[in-house]
Design a protein around this motif. Structure first.
Motif, PDB file in Angstrom:
ATOM      1  N   GLY A   1      65.054  59.420  55.396  1.00 44.57           N
ATOM      2  CA  GLY A   1      65.663  57.869  55.375  1.00 44.57           C
ATOM      3  C   GLY A   1      65.084  56.829  55.806  1.00 44.57           C
ATOM      4  N   LEU A   2      64.148  57.247  56.688  1.00 41.74           N
ATOM      5  CA  LEU A   2      63.324  56.110  57.348  1.00 41.74           C
ATOM      6  C   LEU A   2      62.233  55.900  56.483  1.00 41.74           C
ATOM      7  CD1 LEU A   2      62.896  56.949  61.017  1.00 41.74           C
ATOM      8  CD2 LEU A   2      64.311  55.239  60.186  1.00 41.74           C
ATOM      9  N   ARG A   3      61.692  56.959  55.527  1.00 42.27           N
ATOM     10  CA  ARG A   3      60.723  56.803  54.725  1.00 42.27           C
ATOM     11  C   ARG A   3      61.059  55.983  53.464  1.00 42.27           C
ATOM     12  NH1 ARG A   3      58.651  61.835  54.380  1.00 42.27           N
ATOM     13  NH2 ARG A   3      60.455  62.527  52.789  1.00 42.27           N
ATOM     14  N   GLU A   4      62.246  56.457  53.065  1.00 40.31           N
ATOM     15  CA  GLU A   4      63.040  55.688  51.822  1.00 40.31           C
ATOM     16  C   GLU A   4      63.324  54.316  52.375  1.00 40.31           C
ATOM     17  OE1 GLU A   4      66.291  57.811  50.715  1.00 40.31           O
ATOM     18  OE2 GLU A   4      65.209  59.540  49.638  1.00 40.31           O
ATOM     19  N   MET A   5      63.779  54.017  53.725  1.00 38.61           N
ATOM     20  CA  MET A   5      63.966  52.575  53.928  1.00 38.61           C
ATOM     21  C   MET A   5      62.646  51.909  53.841  1.00 38.61           C
ATOM     22  SD  MET A   5      67.037  51.990  54.719  1.00 38.61           S
ATOM     23  CE  MET A   5      66.932  50.513  55.578  1.00 38.61           C
ATOM     24  N   ARG A   6      61.297  52.428  54.444  1.00 43.59           N
ATOM     25  CA  ARG A   6      60.220  51.737  54.310  1.00 43.59           C
ATOM     26  C   ARG A   6      59.667  51.477  52.849  1.00 43.59           C
ATOM     27  NH1 ARG A   6      56.765  55.792  57.485  1.00 43.59           N
ATOM     28  NH2 ARG A   6      58.633  56.993  57.512  1.00 43.59           N
ATOM     29  N   VAL A   7      60.025  52.457  51.750  1.00 43.36           N
ATOM     30  CA  VAL A   7      59.662  52.267  50.579  1.00 43.36           C
ATOM     31  C   VAL A   7      60.529  51.058  50.029  1.00 43.36           C
ATOM     32  CG1 VAL A   7      60.134  53.276  48.251  1.00 43.36           C
ATOM     33  CG2 VAL A   7      58.859  54.747  50.197  1.00 43.36           C
ATOM     34  N   LEU A   8      61.993  51.191  50.208  1.00 41.84           N
ATOM     35  CA  LEU A   8      62.512  50.096  49.831  1.00 41.84           C
ATOM     36  C   LEU A   8      62.206  48.799  50.446  1.00 41.84           C
ATOM     37  CD1 LEU A   8      66.210  52.024  50.059  1.00 41.84           C
ATOM     38  CD2 LEU A   8      64.896  51.236  47.935  1.00 41.84           C
ATOM     39  N   GLU A   9      61.755  48.839  51.726  1.00 39.35           N
ATOM     40  CA  GLU A   9      61.088  47.381  52.285  1.00 39.35           C
ATOM     41  C   GLU A   9      60.151  46.860  51.525  1.00 39.35           C
ATOM     42  OE1 GLU A   9      61.481  44.136  54.696  1.00 39.35           O
ATOM     43  OE2 GLU A   9      62.912  45.912  54.533  1.00 39.35           O
ATOM     44  N   ASN A  10      59.280  47.692  51.210  1.00 36.70           N
ATOM     45  CA  ASN A  10      57.874  47.692  50.773  1.00 36.70           C
ATOM     46  C   ASN A  10      58.242  46.783  49.176  1.00 36.70           C
ATOM     47  OD1 ASN A  10      56.116  48.339  52.809  1.00 36.70           O
ATOM     48  ND2 ASN A  10      55.914  50.299  51.826  1.00 36.70           N
ATOM     49  N   LEU A  11      59.289  47.459  48.757  1.00 41.32           N
ATOM     50  CA  LEU A  11      59.485  47.167  47.140  1.00 41.32           C
ATOM     51  C   LEU A  11      60.070  45.882  47.440  1.00 41.32           C
ATOM     52  CD1 LEU A  11      61.052  50.368  45.543  1.00 41.32           C
ATOM     53  CD2 LEU A  11      59.040  49.120  44.832  1.00 41.32           C
ATOM     54  N   LYS A  12      61.240  45.513  48.390  1.00 44.37           N
ATOM     55  CA  LYS A  12      61.544  44.282  48.478  1.00 44.37           C
ATOM     56  C   LYS A  12      60.808  43.186  48.848  1.00 44.37           C
ATOM     57  CE  LYS A  12      64.501  42.053  51.834  1.00 44.37           C
ATOM     58  NZ  LYS A  12      64.903  41.984  53.097  1.00 44.37           N
TER      59      LYS A  12
ATOM     60  N   ILE B   1      58.736  42.332  45.538  1.00 46.02           N
ATOM     61  CA  ILE B   1      59.784  41.541  44.701  1.00 46.02           C
ATOM     62  C   ILE B   1      59.742  40.271  45.085  1.00 46.02           C
ATOM     63  CG2 ILE B   1      61.913  41.345  43.776  1.00 46.02           C
ATOM     64  CD1 ILE B   1      62.148  44.449  43.868  1.00 46.02           C
ATOM     65  N   HIS B   2      59.782  40.098  46.438  1.00 42.67           N
ATOM     66  CA  HIS B   2      60.014  38.789  46.966  1.00 42.67           C
ATOM     67  C   HIS B   2      58.616  37.930  46.904  1.00 42.67           C
ATOM     68  CE1 HIS B   2      61.226  35.315  49.745  1.00 42.67           C
ATOM     69  NE2 HIS B   2      60.006  35.481  50.291  1.00 42.67           N
ATOM     70  N   GLU B   3      57.451  38.688  47.094  1.00 39.86           N
ATOM     71  CA  GLU B   3      56.058  38.143  46.804  1.00 39.86           C
ATOM     72  C   GLU B   3      56.135  37.657  45.351  1.00 39.86           C
ATOM     73  OE1 GLU B   3      51.422  39.501  46.910  1.00 39.86           O
ATOM     74  OE2 GLU B   3      52.771  40.353  48.327  1.00 39.86           O
ATOM     75  N   THR B   4      56.342  38.684  44.528  1.00 38.46           N
ATOM     76  CA  THR B   4      56.250  38.381  42.839  1.00 38.46           C
ATOM     77  C   THR B   4      57.194  37.143  42.721  1.00 38.46           C
ATOM     78  OG1 THR B   4      56.061  40.704  42.532  1.00 38.46           O
ATOM     79  CG2 THR B   4      56.571  39.318  40.721  1.00 38.46           C
ATOM     80  N   ASN B   5      58.564  37.146  43.029  1.00 40.17           N
ATOM     81  CA  ASN B   5      59.110  35.997  42.735  1.00 40.17           C
ATOM     82  C   ASN B   5      58.628  34.463  43.259  1.00 40.17           C
ATOM     83  OD1 ASN B   5      61.112  37.421  41.367  1.00 40.17           O
ATOM     84  ND2 ASN B   5      62.285  37.607  42.948  1.00 40.17           N
TER      85      ASN B   5
ATOM     86  N   GLN C   1      55.662  33.764  44.490  1.00 44.18           N
ATOM     87  CA  GLN C   1      54.094  33.291  44.346  1.00 44.18           C
ATOM     88  C   GLN C   1      53.793  33.821  43.005  1.00 44.18           C
ATOM     89  OE1 GLN C   1      51.915  35.490  47.443  1.00 44.18           O
ATOM     90  NE2 GLN C   1      52.796  34.414  48.967  1.00 44.18           N
ATOM     91  N   THR C   2      53.755  34.916  42.353  1.00 42.30           N
ATOM     92  CA  THR C   2      53.026  35.516  41.233  1.00 42.30           C
ATOM     93  C   THR C   2      53.884  34.575  40.115  1.00 42.30           C
ATOM     94  OG1 THR C   2      52.690  37.467  42.431  1.00 42.30           O
ATOM     95  CG2 THR C   2      52.149  37.199  39.857  1.00 42.30           C
ATOM     96  N   LEU C   3      54.909  34.742  40.076  1.00 48.86           N
ATOM     97  CA  LEU C   3      55.958  34.138  38.724  1.00 48.86           C
ATOM     98  C   LEU C   3      55.547  32.714  38.667  1.00 48.86           C
ATOM     99  CD1 LEU C   3      59.115  36.171  38.910  1.00 48.86           C
ATOM    100  CD2 LEU C   3      57.989  35.621  37.003  1.00 48.86           C
ATOM    101  N   PRO C   4      55.765  31.832  39.903  1.00 50.08           N
ATOM    102  CA  PRO C   4      55.366  30.536  39.591  1.00 50.08           C
ATOM    103  C   PRO C   4      54.141  30.259  39.162  1.00 50.08           C
ATOM    104  CG  PRO C   4      56.616  30.745  41.759  1.00 50.08           C
ATOM    105  CD  PRO C   4      56.123  32.028  41.010  1.00 50.08           C
ATOM    106  N   LYS C   5      53.093  31.023  39.482  1.00 48.34           N
ATOM    107  CA  LYS C   5      51.843  30.822  39.012  1.00 48.34           C
ATOM    108  C   LYS C   5      51.631  31.295  37.591  1.00 48.34           C
ATOM    109  CE  LYS C   5      49.026  31.531  43.579  1.00 48.34           C
ATOM    110  NZ  LYS C   5      48.403  32.681  44.211  1.00 48.34           N
ATOM    111  N   CYS C   6      52.091  32.499  37.223  1.00 52.43           N
ATOM    112  CA  CYS C   6      52.008  32.770  36.005  1.00 52.43           C
ATOM    113  C   CYS C   6      52.766  31.759  34.937  1.00 52.43           C
ATOM    114  CB  CYS C   6      52.848  34.069  35.819  1.00 52.43           C
ATOM    115  SG  CYS C   6      51.695  35.511  36.358  1.00 52.43           S
ATOM    116  N   LYS C   7      53.960  31.251  35.283  1.00 51.42           N
ATOM    117  CA  LYS C   7      54.891  30.389  34.545  1.00 51.42           C
ATOM    118  C   LYS C   7      53.977  29.233  34.441  1.00 51.42           C
ATOM    119  CE  LYS C   7      59.256  28.047  34.639  1.00 51.42           C
ATOM    120  NZ  LYS C   7      60.643  27.826  35.179  1.00 51.42           N
TER     121      LYS C   7
END
Length: 186
Positions: free
Chosen positions: A68-79, A82-86, A88-94
């Motif tokens: 559960g902790l490992r999955e939480m870490r994976v989910l936190e990393n994904l979050k 996604i936040h970084e992509t939304n 920083q990356t998406l506005p730059k790309c746009k």
């Protein structure tokens, strides 16, 4: 020593509730208690199922917590990703896409205009070629008609020249025969 039953005194003593005296080894009740005690000793020394079940439960609990902790870490990393992509990356790309899209659209418009001009030139060239071809065809057809119309006149002219040449030759041969006839009489 028994885990679940009542313990009875050994050696024929009086039981604490005021009952009968029991013989140490002679009665059926005491054999039953001994067998019960032996079963308990056997289960504690040789039967490891309760211990194994406890250890298994503990392992599963720890595994699930770690998982559960490992999955939480994976989910936190994904979050975070996604936040970084939304953010920083998406506005730059746009922004890059919009800037480049304008340039690409301008280039496409220029290329489209060039292609239209080339097509128009090609169509004009084909039209001129077809017109020239049709004019040449018409000219050749008229020449052929004139040629065919003139053929009977030329044939008549050639026939007339041939007939006159034949008449001259006949006259010439007739004169030659007369001249020969004069010379052969001598």
């Amino acid at each position: 020593m028994s885990g679940g039953g009542t313990e009875s005194p050994v050696g024929g003593e009086v039981a604490p509730g005021g009952g009968k005296k029991r013989d140490s080894l002679g009665t059926a009740g005491s054999a039953h208690l001994i067998i019960k005690d032996l079963g308990e000793i056997h289960s504690r020394l040789l039967d490891h199922r309760p211990v194994i079940q406890g250890e298994t439960r503990y392992f599963v609990k720890e595994f699930e917590e770690k998982r559960g902790l490992r999955e939480m870490r994976v989910l936190e990393n994904l979050k975070n990703m996604i936040h970084e992509t939304n953010e920083q990356t998406l506005p730059k790309c746009k922004e890059t896409m919009q800037d480049n899209l304008k340039e690409v659209l301008q280039r496409l418009q220029i290329v489209n205009d060039s292609v239209c001009r080339l097509q128009q030139r090609e169509q004009e060239r084909k039209k001129m070629y077809n017109d020239h071809l049709l004019a040449s065809e018409e000219k050749r057809r008229l020449q052929w008609e004139d040629f065919m119309k003139e053929q009977p006149r030329r044939r008549a002219q050639v026939d007339d020249e041939h007939r006159r040449a034949m008449e001259r030759l006949r006259e010439q041969y007739a004169e030659m025969e007369k001249d020969l006839a004069k010379f052969s009489t001598f």
